[in-house]
Design a protein around this motif. Structure first.
Motif, PDB file in Angstrom:
ATOM      1  N   ALA A   1       2.928   8.973  -8.695  1.00 24.87           N
ATOM      2  CA  ALA A   1       2.735   7.797  -7.706  1.00 24.87           C
ATOM      3  C   ALA A   1       3.028   6.332  -8.516  1.00 24.87           C
ATOM      4  N   MET A   2       3.557   5.658  -7.709  1.00 20.47           N
ATOM      5  CA  MET A   2       3.973   4.414  -8.151  1.00 20.47           C
ATOM      6  C   MET A   2       3.530   3.210  -7.264  1.00 20.47           C
ATOM      7  N   LEU A   3       3.396   2.008  -7.736  1.00 18.46           N
ATOM      8  CA  LEU A   3       2.716   0.982  -6.876  1.00 18.46           C
ATOM      9  C   LEU A   3       3.843  -0.247  -7.142  1.00 18.46           C
ATOM     10  N   ALA A   4       4.028  -0.632  -6.204  1.00 15.76           N
ATOM     11  CA  ALA A   4       4.873  -2.003  -6.373  1.00 15.76           C
ATOM     12  C   ALA A   4       4.536  -3.017  -5.523  1.00 15.76           C
ATOM     13  N   SER A   5       4.860  -4.379  -5.931  1.00 18.09           N
ATOM     14  CA  SER A   5       4.322  -5.505  -5.115  1.00 18.09           C
ATOM     15  C   SER A   5       5.532  -6.605  -5.366  1.00 18.09           C
ATOM     16  N   ALA A   6       5.718  -7.445  -4.252  1.00 18.10           N
ATOM     17  CA  ALA A   6       6.677  -8.278  -4.505  1.00 18.10           C
ATOM     18  C   ALA A   6       6.446  -9.680  -3.857  1.00 18.10           C
ATOM     19  N   LEU A   7       6.694 -10.812  -4.337  1.00 10.26           N
ATOM     20  CA  LEU A   7       6.608 -12.056  -3.464  1.00 10.26           C
ATOM     21  C   LEU A   7       8.143 -12.929  -4.127  1.00 10.26           C
ATOM     22  N   ARG A   8       7.830 -13.499  -5.247  1.00  9.27           N
ATOM     23  CA  ARG A   8       9.198 -14.017  -5.889  1.00  9.27           C
ATOM     24  C   ARG A   8       9.630 -13.201  -7.013  1.00  9.27           C
ATOM     25  N   SER A   9       8.829 -12.133  -7.608  1.00  8.79           N
ATOM     26  CA  SER A   9       9.300 -11.062  -8.425  1.00  8.79           C
ATOM     27  C   SER A   9       8.917  -9.771  -7.892  1.00  8.79           C
ATOM     28  N   LEU A  10       9.635  -8.707  -8.191  1.00  7.67           N
ATOM     29  CA  LEU A  10       9.432  -7.201  -7.882  1.00  7.67           C
ATOM     30  C   LEU A  10       8.614  -6.840  -9.213  1.00  7.67           C
ATOM     31  N   LEU A  11       7.537  -6.089  -8.909  1.00  8.71           N
ATOM     32  CA  LEU A  11       6.660  -5.436 -10.016  1.00  8.71           C
ATOM     33  C   LEU A  11       6.512  -4.241  -9.709  1.00  8.71           C
ATOM     34  N   LEU A  12       6.900  -3.033 -10.623  1.00  2.26           N
ATOM     35  CA  LEU A  12       6.601  -1.709 -10.275  1.00  2.26           C
ATOM     36  C   LEU A  12       5.850  -0.860 -11.203  1.00  2.26           C
ATOM     37  N   PHE A  13       4.971  -0.342 -10.950  1.00  2.00           N
ATOM     38  CA  PHE A  13       3.676   0.241 -11.935  1.00  2.00           C
ATOM     39  C   PHE A  13       3.723   1.626 -11.553  1.00  2.00           C
TER      40      PHE A  13
END
Length: 119
Positions: A18-30
């Motif tokens: 499983a991976m978790l991603a979030s974005a607003l002004r940057s894309l972060l993927l964990f």
């Protein structure tokens, strides 16, 4: 965005459940398949989004990409961008017609046809 991934193209030495991603002004993927007691993980991807603000994201499991709906920026209006999981580079981008106003994103992958559709 929480997405399952077991493709050897992304990480040949490790399976990511499983991976978790979030974005607003940057894309972060964990990677989030480790025990809860572990220290916070370092991001697999940390990509600054050039121009615009992410308003939605989706997972292209067929091509191992994150799809982002970006509002404004760069003077070209709203667009959908596809970012590679392998290195964080922009692989594809579609500029929406003037006044379209992106607010959401839906991804549909068709392995039989080898296509990814974004709406």
């Amino acid at each position: 965005l929480l997405c399952p991934s077991s493709s050897p193209r992304f990480a040949p030495t490790r399976r990511h459940n499983a991976m978790l991603a979030s974005a607003l002004r940057s894309l972060l993927l964990f990677d989030c398949d480790g025990p809860e007691a572990e220290a916070p993980p370092c991001p697999l991807l940390d990509v600054h989004l050039q121009g615009g603000t992410a308003v939605a994201l989706g997972w292209d499991a067929l091509n191992l990409r994150v799809a982002l709906a970006l509002a404004g920026g760069l003077g070209i209006g709203d667009r959908v961008a596809f970012i590679s999981m392998g290195g964080g580079e922009l692989q594809d981008e579609v500029v929406l017609p003037a006044g379209a106003g992106v607010t959401d994103l839906s991804i549909c992958c068709s392995p039989e046809e080898g296509t990814t559709l974004a709406a």
